[in-house]
Design a protein around this motif. Structure first.
Motif, PDB file in Angstrom:
ATOM      1  N   UNK A 117       0.900  -1.382   0.095  1.00 15.89           N
ATOM      2  CA  UNK A 117      -0.116   0.056   0.116  1.00 15.89           C
ATOM      3  C   UNK A 117       0.955   1.392   0.133  1.00 15.89           C
ATOM      4  N   UNK A 118       1.758   1.290   0.588  1.00 16.67           N
ATOM      5  CA  UNK A 118       2.715   2.452   0.728  1.00 16.67           C
ATOM      6  C   UNK A 118       3.390   2.645  -0.629  1.00 16.67           C
ATOM      7  N   UNK A 119       3.671   1.333  -0.964  1.00 11.60           N
ATOM      8  CA  UNK A 119       4.366   1.345  -2.404  1.00 11.60           C
ATOM      9  C   UNK A 119       3.833   2.053  -3.280  1.00 11.60           C
ATOM     10  N   UNK A 120       2.460   1.688  -3.402  1.00 11.16           N
ATOM     11  CA  UNK A 120       1.621   2.186  -4.592  1.00 11.16           C
ATOM     12  C   UNK A 120       1.373   3.749  -4.272  1.00 11.16           C
ATOM     13  N   UNK A 121       1.517   4.325  -3.166  1.00  8.79           N
ATOM     14  CA  UNK A 121       1.190   5.627  -2.798  1.00  8.79           C
ATOM     15  C   UNK A 121       2.315   6.554  -3.528  1.00  8.79           C
ATOM     16  N   UNK A 122       3.273   6.005  -3.596  1.00  8.04           N
ATOM     17  CA  UNK A 122       4.792   6.552  -4.094  1.00  8.04           C
ATOM     18  C   UNK A 122       4.574   7.347  -5.389  1.00  8.04           C
ATOM     19  N   UNK A 123       5.236   8.020  -5.902  1.00  6.80           N
ATOM     20  CA  UNK A 123       5.256   8.557  -7.173  1.00  6.80           C
ATOM     21  C   UNK A 123       6.174   7.523  -8.192  1.00  6.80           C
ATOM     22  N   UNK A 124       5.831   7.706  -9.594  1.00  9.71           N
ATOM     23  CA  UNK A 124       6.339   6.577 -10.322  1.00  9.71           C
ATOM     24  C   UNK A 124       8.111   6.616 -10.165  1.00  9.71           C
ATOM     25  N   UNK A 125       8.775   7.810  -9.976  1.00  8.83           N
ATOM     26  CA  UNK A 125      10.232   7.991  -9.753  1.00  8.83           C
ATOM     27  C   UNK A 125      10.621   7.272  -8.470  1.00  8.83           C
ATOM     28  N   UNK A 126       9.789   7.487  -7.433  1.00  9.77           N
ATOM     29  CA  UNK A 126      10.097   6.912  -5.753  1.00  9.77           C
ATOM     30  C   UNK A 126       9.961   5.507  -6.064  1.00  9.77           C
ATOM     31  N   UNK A 127       8.806   5.124  -6.839  1.00 11.46           N
ATOM     32  CA  UNK A 127       8.792   3.477  -7.046  1.00 11.46           C
ATOM     33  C   UNK A 127       9.861   2.757  -7.430  1.00 11.46           C
ATOM     34  N   UNK A 128      10.357   3.364  -8.635  1.00  9.11           N
ATOM     35  CA  UNK A 128      11.587   2.865  -9.102  1.00  9.11           C
ATOM     36  C   UNK A 128      12.918   2.895  -8.289  1.00  9.11           C
ATOM     37  N   UNK A 129      13.090   3.808  -7.515  1.00  7.32           N
ATOM     38  CA  UNK A 129      14.122   3.851  -6.557  1.00  7.32           C
ATOM     39  C   UNK A 129      14.098   2.929  -5.494  1.00  7.32           C
ATOM     40  N   UNK A 130      12.613   2.771  -5.024  1.00  5.75           N
ATOM     41  CA  UNK A 130      12.315   2.033  -3.904  1.00  5.75           C
ATOM     42  C   UNK A 130      12.467   0.277  -4.114  1.00  5.75           C
ATOM     43  N   UNK A 131      12.054   0.244  -5.223  1.00  6.88           N
ATOM     44  CA  UNK A 131      11.613  -1.153  -5.966  1.00  6.88           C
ATOM     45  C   UNK A 131      13.265  -1.973  -5.914  1.00  6.88           C
ATOM     46  N   UNK A 132      14.205  -1.149  -6.127  1.00  9.98           N
ATOM     47  CA  UNK A 132      15.594  -1.739  -6.483  1.00  9.98           C
ATOM     48  C   UNK A 132      16.037  -2.342  -4.779  1.00  9.98           C
ATOM     49  N   UNK A 133      15.558  -1.726  -3.959  1.00 10.45           N
ATOM     50  CA  UNK A 133      15.877  -2.046  -2.649  1.00 10.45           C
ATOM     51  C   UNK A 133      14.861  -3.166  -1.901  1.00 10.45           C
ATOM     52  N   UNK A 134      13.974  -3.511  -2.574  1.00 11.43           N
ATOM     53  CA  UNK A 134      12.827  -4.549  -1.900  1.00 11.43           C
ATOM     54  C   UNK A 134      13.130  -5.886  -2.533  1.00 11.43           C
ATOM     55  N   UNK A 135      12.141  -6.474  -2.935  1.00 10.18           N
ATOM     56  CA  UNK A 135      12.037  -8.069  -3.181  1.00 10.18           C
ATOM     57  C   UNK A 135      10.966  -8.885  -2.579  1.00 10.18           C
ATOM     58  N   UNK A 136      10.552  -9.662  -3.453  1.00 11.70           N
ATOM     59  CA  UNK A 136       9.458 -10.644  -2.823  1.00 11.70           C
ATOM     60  C   UNK A 136       9.974 -11.567  -1.883  1.00 11.70           C
TER      61      UNK A 136
END
Length: 201
Positions: A117-136
């Motif tokens: 939910x917090x990920x989807x609330x981010x902007x596209x640029x913020x999502x791109x930066x956040x996704x690199x540090x996450x993972x399923x």
């Protein structure tokens, strides 16, 4: 005796036909080109001599980076929507229609459900930066990777699974992914590799 002077005439080349061909070729390439999905991490695949091509539709792609983080993607928005709704029910999360729509437009996803939910609330640029540090997550305590594959398969029975892993990814991580697929009785999948050039004759 003087020579007769030949009158020089200016040459005119009609380029209309060439322009037409150029426009037709450009249109053809634009309509037939397939766009490469944006991936959150750079992956250098191992080389092999196999020339088997993976189908372009009904594909569940699994991306594993050198650090062992797992990301996934589906090629149909309808599959993304239905899979997300099923995951929300399993994990007790109620997603709004706007959140589901935003998720269905993702080219690659890979965050724990607790952060979705917090990920989807981010902007596209913020999502791109956040996704690199996450993972399923794909551990024995919370194997969300297995849940994603199970629900994606229930939504679309024609899915073909393709694994794209970096050549530096630890074997233990790849083994964990394969074991999760075997637990779901998914014993057929493709490994994406780069083409190795054969020895020169």
């Amino acid at each position: 005796m003087s020579r007769a002077k030949i009158q020089k005439k200016s040459m005119f080349i009609d380029m209309t036909a060439m322009s037409d061909v150029t426009v037709l070729l450009l249109t053809f390439f634009m309509l037939t080109a397939s766009f490469v999905k944006k991936e959150p991490v750079q992956v250098v695949t191992p080389a092999s001599v196999s020339e088997i091509k993976i189908p372009e539709t009904n594909i569940l792609s699994i991306l594993v980076d050198p650090q062992g983080k797992i990301f996934m993607s589906l090629d149909k928005q309808s599959d993304m929507t239905a899979t997300m709704e099923a995951m929300g029910k399993e994990y007790g999360l109620n997603f709004t229609p706007q959140e589901i729509k935003k998720f269905s437009l993702q080219q690659t996803f890979g965050v724990p459900m607790s952060h979705m939910k917090s990920f989807l609330a981010l902007s596209t640029e913020q999502q791109d930066r956040t996704l690199k540090t996450q993972g399923i997550p794909c551990d024995s305590i919370d194997n969300q990777f297995k849940a994603w594959v199970r629900h994606a398969r229930s939504v679309n029975h024609d899915l073909r699974i393709a694994i794209k892993a970096d050549q530096q990814t630890p074997y233990a991580v790849i083994k964990k992914v394969m074991n999760s697929l075997q637990d779901l009785k998914e014993n057929r999948y493709n490994l994406i590799t780069s083409l190795k050039s054969g020895p020169e004759e």
